[in-house]
Write a protein that holds these residues in place. Structure first.
Motif, PDB file in Angstrom:
ATOM      1  N   PHE A 119       2.657   1.269   1.739  1.00  0.00           N
ATOM      2  CA  PHE A 119       2.325   0.139   2.314  1.00  0.00           C
ATOM      3  C   PHE A 119       3.474  -0.841   2.695  1.00  0.00           C
ATOM      4  CE2 PHE A 119       0.355  -4.013   3.022  1.00  0.00           C
ATOM      5  CZ  PHE A 119      -0.259  -3.778   4.042  1.00  0.00           C
ATOM      6  N   ALA A 120       3.982  -1.516   1.614  1.00  0.00           N
ATOM      7  CA  ALA A 120       4.984  -2.231   2.049  1.00  0.00           C
ATOM      8  C   ALA A 120       6.027  -1.947   2.891  1.00  0.00           C
ATOM      9  CB  ALA A 120       5.727  -2.827   0.518  1.00  0.00           C
ATOM     10  N   LEU A 121       6.560  -0.979   2.781  1.00  0.00           N
ATOM     11  CA  LEU A 121       7.678  -0.294   3.529  1.00  0.00           C
ATOM     12  C   LEU A 121       7.085  -0.273   4.962  1.00  0.00           C
ATOM     13  CD1 LEU A 121       9.228   2.535   1.138  1.00  0.00           C
ATOM     14  CD2 LEU A 121      10.655   0.890   2.531  1.00  0.00           C
ATOM     15  N   SER A 122       5.865   0.425   5.335  1.00  0.00           N
ATOM     16  CA  SER A 122       5.322   0.579   6.564  1.00  0.00           C
ATOM     17  C   SER A 122       5.186  -0.844   7.173  1.00  0.00           C
ATOM     18  CB  SER A 122       3.935   1.353   6.416  1.00  0.00           C
ATOM     19  OG  SER A 122       4.074   2.509   5.888  1.00  0.00           O
ATOM     20  N   ARG A 123       4.660  -1.850   6.538  1.00  0.00           N
ATOM     21  CA  ARG A 123       4.620  -3.281   6.893  1.00  0.00           C
ATOM     22  C   ARG A 123       5.882  -3.946   7.232  1.00  0.00           C
ATOM     23  NH1 ARG A 123       3.249  -6.353   2.166  1.00  0.00           N
ATOM     24  NH2 ARG A 123       5.322  -6.542   2.175  1.00  0.00           N
ATOM     25  N   GLU A 124       6.660  -3.734   6.662  1.00  0.00           N
ATOM     26  CA  GLU A 124       8.136  -4.367   7.028  1.00  0.00           C
ATOM     27  C   GLU A 124       8.988  -3.499   8.122  1.00  0.00           C
ATOM     28  OE1 GLU A 124       9.118  -7.048   5.569  1.00  0.00           O
ATOM     29  OE2 GLU A 124       7.344  -6.954   4.689  1.00  0.00           O
ATOM     30  N   PHE A 125       8.896  -2.404   8.276  1.00  0.00           N
ATOM     31  CA  PHE A 125       9.448  -1.379   9.262  1.00  0.00           C
ATOM     32  C   PHE A 125       8.492  -1.490  10.330  1.00  0.00           C
ATOM     33  CE2 PHE A 125      12.162   0.760   6.106  1.00  0.00           C
ATOM     34  CZ  PHE A 125      13.272   0.578   6.923  1.00  0.00           C
ATOM     35  N   GLY A 126       6.962  -1.638  10.213  1.00  0.00           N
ATOM     36  CA  GLY A 126       6.237  -1.523  11.377  1.00  0.00           C
ATOM     37  C   GLY A 126       6.442  -2.727  12.003  1.00  0.00           C
ATOM     38  N   LYS A 127       6.452  -4.039  11.409  1.00  0.00           N
ATOM     39  CA  LYS A 127       6.786  -5.294  12.267  1.00  0.00           C
ATOM     40  C   LYS A 127       7.956  -5.217  13.123  1.00  0.00           C
ATOM     41  CE  LYS A 127       5.358  -8.365   8.388  1.00  0.00           C
ATOM     42  NZ  LYS A 127       5.969  -9.299   7.340  1.00  0.00           N
ATOM     43  N   ARG A 128       9.219  -4.423  12.655  1.00  0.00           N
ATOM     44  CA  ARG A 128      10.211  -4.557  13.694  1.00  0.00           C
ATOM     45  C   ARG A 128       9.837  -3.413  14.581  1.00  0.00           C
ATOM     46  NH1 ARG A 128      14.999  -6.384  10.948  1.00  0.00           N
ATOM     47  NH2 ARG A 128      14.549  -7.579   9.078  1.00  0.00           N
ATOM     48  N   MET A 129       9.256  -2.290  14.407  1.00  0.00           N
ATOM     49  CA  MET A 129       9.152  -1.339  15.167  1.00  0.00           C
ATOM     50  C   MET A 129       8.049  -1.797  16.680  1.00  0.00           C
ATOM     51  SD  MET A 129       8.439   1.928  12.751  1.00  0.00           S
ATOM     52  CE  MET A 129       9.783   2.699  11.940  1.00  0.00           C
ATOM     53  N   MET A 130       7.002  -2.454  16.051  1.00  0.00           N
ATOM     54  CA  MET A 130       6.139  -3.170  17.047  1.00  0.00           C
ATOM     55  C   MET A 130       6.708  -4.250  17.936  1.00  0.00           C
ATOM     56  SD  MET A 130       2.415  -3.427  14.957  1.00  0.00           S
ATOM     57  CE  MET A 130       3.220  -3.984  13.489  1.00  0.00           C
ATOM     58  N   GLU A 131       7.777  -4.823  17.452  1.00  0.00           N
ATOM     59  CA  GLU A 131       8.609  -5.501  18.380  1.00  0.00           C
ATOM     60  C   GLU A 131       9.415  -5.001  19.304  1.00  0.00           C
ATOM     61  OE1 GLU A 131      11.223  -8.240  15.839  1.00  0.00           O
ATOM     62  OE2 GLU A 131       9.373  -9.395  14.986  1.00  0.00           O
ATOM     63  N   ARG A 132      10.016  -3.750  18.799  1.00  0.00           N
ATOM     64  CA  ARG A 132      10.520  -2.915  19.737  1.00  0.00           C
ATOM     65  C   ARG A 132       9.822  -1.949  20.499  1.00  0.00           C
ATOM     66  NH1 ARG A 132      13.934  -2.801  15.087  1.00  0.00           N
ATOM     67  NH2 ARG A 132      12.946  -0.466  14.343  1.00  0.00           N
ATOM     68  N   GLY A 133       8.325  -1.934  20.464  1.00  0.00           N
ATOM     69  CA  GLY A 133       7.297  -1.087  20.998  1.00  0.00           C
ATOM     70  C   GLY A 133       7.333   0.230  20.938  1.00  0.00           C
ATOM     71  N   THR A 134       8.240   0.640  19.904  1.00  0.00           N
ATOM     72  CA  THR A 134       8.166   2.160  19.619  1.00  0.00           C
ATOM     73  C   THR A 134       8.547   2.576  18.193  1.00  0.00           C
ATOM     74  OG1 THR A 134       9.461   3.912  20.446  1.00  0.00           O
ATOM     75  CG2 THR A 134      10.689   2.357  20.258  1.00  0.00           C
ATOM     76  N   GLY A 135       8.165   3.699  17.525  1.00  0.00           N
ATOM     77  CA  GLY A 135       8.563   3.927  16.255  1.00  0.00           C
ATOM     78  C   GLY A 135       7.549   5.024  15.683  1.00  0.00           C
ATOM     79  N   ASN A 136       7.846   5.560  14.586  1.00  0.00           N
ATOM     80  CA  ASN A 136       7.014   6.320  13.978  1.00  0.00           C
ATOM     81  C   ASN A 136       7.157   6.355  12.333  1.00  0.00           C
ATOM     82  OD1 ASN A 136       6.391   8.810  15.862  1.00  0.00           O
ATOM     83  ND2 ASN A 136       8.684   8.352  16.120  1.00  0.00           N
ATOM     84  N   ILE A 137       5.947   6.419  11.597  1.00  0.00           N
ATOM     85  CA  ILE A 137       5.883   6.165  10.422  1.00  0.00           C
ATOM     86  C   ILE A 137       5.103   7.604   9.873  1.00  0.00           C
ATOM     87  CG2 ILE A 137       5.093   4.961   8.314  1.00  0.00           C
ATOM     88  CD1 ILE A 137       5.085   2.466   9.911  1.00  0.00           C
TER      89      ILE A 137
END
Length: 252
Positions: free
Chosen positions: A119-137
């Motif tokens: 969860f912690a990794l998903s939260r931290e990377f997720g913030k950055r991915m959402m700022e860029r508007g793209t990503g996968n977890i």
């Protein structure tokens, strides 16, 4: 048509990436064009894995159960290597013991690795991915996410929690461009599997007889599934758990 499975220019970070399923996923993502960053606790294993993969692989030594280190890990990787397109939460520990004998500490250790760190990794990377508007977890789930298996209560609790996280994170993150999915491996040739089964021939036989394909899988079977979920070919897939199990989840 453009090759929708091409990962050229993408970066993936894989926890528990030095051996087993993590290494199999890393090899497959690199074969599809991605760069990979392997994260784990054992530097020797990580070095050996990177040397075997080649120049598009690197590593970071980090114990992801030390949650306070995760923001610095994420910042360091994205600053030094570049934005991470795909996070694969694969780090895990196994505990084979009757539920009545599992201590609170042992139970929490399993949950810390699989759930809290994921969860912690998903939260931290997720913030950055959402700022860029793209990503996968991608989470590495398990057959223990899908049905009851004796002697793995802590592991089952953690892997079932992964499915809840996949659904909830998809609901939270996907409207901002980040897809969240899981792969549920069946029984795959790995150090962890052989440690659990080699001394338990009856359990091994039971697994094979309920697996329609009748064999154990290879790490690369999970790797190609991860490459698919990370690729543009899966751009309309989020919030799902994909069993890669030789049919074990539907066998009888």
């Amino acid at each position: 048509m453009k090759n929708a499975f091409d990962l050229t220019g993408q970066r993936a970070l894989i926890t528990g990436g030095g051996t087993g399923l993590g290494l199999g996923m890393a090899k497959c993502l690199v074969a599809c064009g991605a760069e990979v960053v392997l994260v784990g606790r054992r530097e020797n294993a990580l070095q050996e894995a990177v040397e075997g993969i080649g120049e598009r692989a690197s590593y970071r030594v980090c114990d992801v159960t030390e949650l306070e280190r995760i923001p610095a890990l994420v910042e360091g990787v994205e600053t030094e290597i570049g934005p991470v397109d795909t996070l694969i939460n694969n780090a895990g520990v196994h505990l084979k013991k009757d539920a009545s004998e599992i201590s609170d500490t042992a139970f929490q250790n399993v949950m810390q690795t699989h759930v809290n760190a994921g969860f912690a990794l998903s939260r931290e990377f997720g913030k950055r991915m959402m700022e860029r508007g793209t990503g996968n977890i991608i989470f590495t789930a398990s057959m223990a996410s899908l049905f009851g298996i004796p002697l793995v209560a802590a592991y089952s609790a953690a892997k079932t929690a992964h499915l809840g996280l996949v659904r909830a994170l998809a609901a939270d993150f996907s409207p901002r461009g980040v897809r969240i999915n899981a792969i549920a491996p069946g029984w795959i040739h790995s150090e962890m599997m052989h440690k659990a089964l080699d001394a338990d021939p009856k359990r091994k036989e039971k697994i094979l007889t309920r697996t329609p394909l009748g064999v154990f899988g290879d790490p690369e079977d999970i790797g190609w599934a991860a490459a698919y979920l990370a690729s543009p070919a899966a751009k309309f897939i989020t919030g799902v758990c994909l069993p890669v199990d030789g049919g074990a989840s539907v066998g009888f």
